[in-house]
Design a protein around this motif. Structure first.
Motif, PDB file in Angstrom:
ATOM      1  N   SER A 170       0.850  -1.187   0.000  1.00  0.00           N
ATOM      2  CA  SER A 170       0.000   0.000   0.000  1.00  0.00           C
ATOM      3  C   SER A 170       0.889   1.242   0.000  1.00  0.00           C
ATOM      4  N   PRO A 171       0.449   2.325  -0.650  1.00  0.00           N
ATOM      5  CA  PRO A 171       1.256   3.544  -0.693  1.00  0.00           C
ATOM      6  C   PRO A 171       1.325   4.212   0.675  1.00  0.00           C
ATOM      7  N   VAL A 172       2.257   5.142   0.789  1.00  0.00           N
ATOM      8  CA  VAL A 172       2.411   5.906   2.025  1.00  0.00           C
ATOM      9  C   VAL A 172       1.126   6.672   2.295  1.00  0.00           C
ATOM     10  N   ARG A 173       0.695   6.662   3.531  1.00  0.00           N
ATOM     11  CA  ARG A 173      -0.554   7.339   3.892  1.00  0.00           C
ATOM     12  C   ARG A 173      -0.272   8.585   4.705  1.00  0.00           C
ATOM     13  N   LYS A 174      -1.202   9.528   4.641  1.00  0.00           N
ATOM     14  CA  LYS A 174      -1.110  10.714   5.479  1.00  0.00           C
ATOM     15  C   LYS A 174      -1.407  10.295   6.914  1.00  0.00           C
ATOM     16  N   THR A 175      -0.630  10.806   7.861  1.00  0.00           N
ATOM     17  CA  THR A 175      -0.823  10.443   9.264  1.00  0.00           C
ATOM     18  C   THR A 175      -1.440  11.566  10.079  1.00  0.00           C
ATOM     19  N   ASP A 176      -1.649  12.691   9.453  1.00  0.00           N
ATOM     20  CA  ASP A 176      -2.182  13.842  10.160  1.00  0.00           C
ATOM     21  C   ASP A 176      -3.092  14.614   9.210  1.00  0.00           C
ATOM     22  N   THR A 177      -4.158  15.187   9.735  1.00  0.00           N
ATOM     23  CA  THR A 177      -5.088  15.928   8.881  1.00  0.00           C
ATOM     24  C   THR A 177      -4.460  17.194   8.318  1.00  0.00           C
ATOM     25  N   ARG A 178      -3.364  17.647   8.924  1.00  0.00           N
ATOM     26  CA  ARG A 178      -2.684  18.844   8.419  1.00  0.00           C
ATOM     27  C   ARG A 178      -1.788  18.545   7.230  1.00  0.00           C
ATOM     28  N   HIS A 179      -1.508  17.276   6.952  1.00  0.00           N
ATOM     29  CA  HIS A 179      -0.729  16.915   5.774  1.00  0.00           C
ATOM     30  C   HIS A 179      -1.615  17.075   4.546  1.00  0.00           C
ATOM     31  N   PHE A 180      -1.015  17.454   3.438  1.00  0.00           N
ATOM     32  CA  PHE A 180      -1.810  17.626   2.233  1.00  0.00           C
ATOM     33  C   PHE A 180      -1.074  17.059   1.031  1.00  0.00           C
ATOM     34  N   ASP A 181      -1.835  16.690   0.034  1.00  0.00           N
ATOM     35  CA  ASP A 181      -1.284  16.199  -1.227  1.00  0.00           C
ATOM     36  C   ASP A 181      -1.177  17.366  -2.188  1.00  0.00           C
ATOM     37  N   ASN A 182      -0.070  17.436  -2.915  1.00  0.00           N
ATOM     38  CA  ASN A 182       0.022  18.470  -3.945  1.00  0.00           C
ATOM     39  C   ASN A 182      -0.096  17.876  -5.335  1.00  0.00           C
ATOM     40  N   LEU A 183      -0.389  16.572  -5.425  1.00  0.00           N
ATOM     41  CA  LEU A 183      -0.643  15.929  -6.700  1.00  0.00           C
ATOM     42  C   LEU A 183      -2.078  15.446  -6.714  1.00  0.00           C
TER      43      LEU A 183
END
Length: 114
Positions: free
Chosen positions: A41-54
């Motif tokens: 599985s791909p790396v997951r965000k661990t915090d709601t403050r993390h964001f994807d730029n893609l």
């Protein structure tokens, strides 16, 4: 190596089209692609403050970069971001190449019995 090369080509294309109105900066998520190839599985965000730029995964797993500072002409290329990503990817490509060359040289030495 092929994935890094493909990413370098995309990033170079982004840099070349920095002044093209409406051009959308393309990239691929290297970690996601490696995980997909390895069946993980791909790396997951661990915090709601993390964001994807893609965003916007296409059929060939090409994604479009979400700009930090949108331009008026619709171009999403941010030259500083693209140059940084290109430099980092090139460095990782060269590091991988050096590692493989040393590994092959070590195997060749073992085969020759030196």
């Amino acid at each position: 190596m092929a994935l890094r090369d493909k990413r370098n080509t995309m990033l170079a294309s982004n840099i070349a089209n920095a002044a093209t109105p409406g051009y959308k900066a393309r990239d691929l998520d290297f970690d996601r692609e490696i995980a997909r190839e390895m069946g993980q599985s791909p790396v997951r965000k661990t915090d709601t403050r993390h964001f994807d730029n893609l965003v916007g995964v296409g059929a060939d797993m090409v994604q479009y970069r979400e700009p930090l500072n949108p331009s008026l002409d619709g171009n999403t290329v941010e030259i500083s971001v693209e140059q940084m990503e290109f430099s980092e990817n090139s460095l990782r490509y060269m590091t991988t190449l050096t590692f493989l060359n040393r590994r092959i040289s070590g195997l060749m030495t073992a085969i020759k019995g030196e």
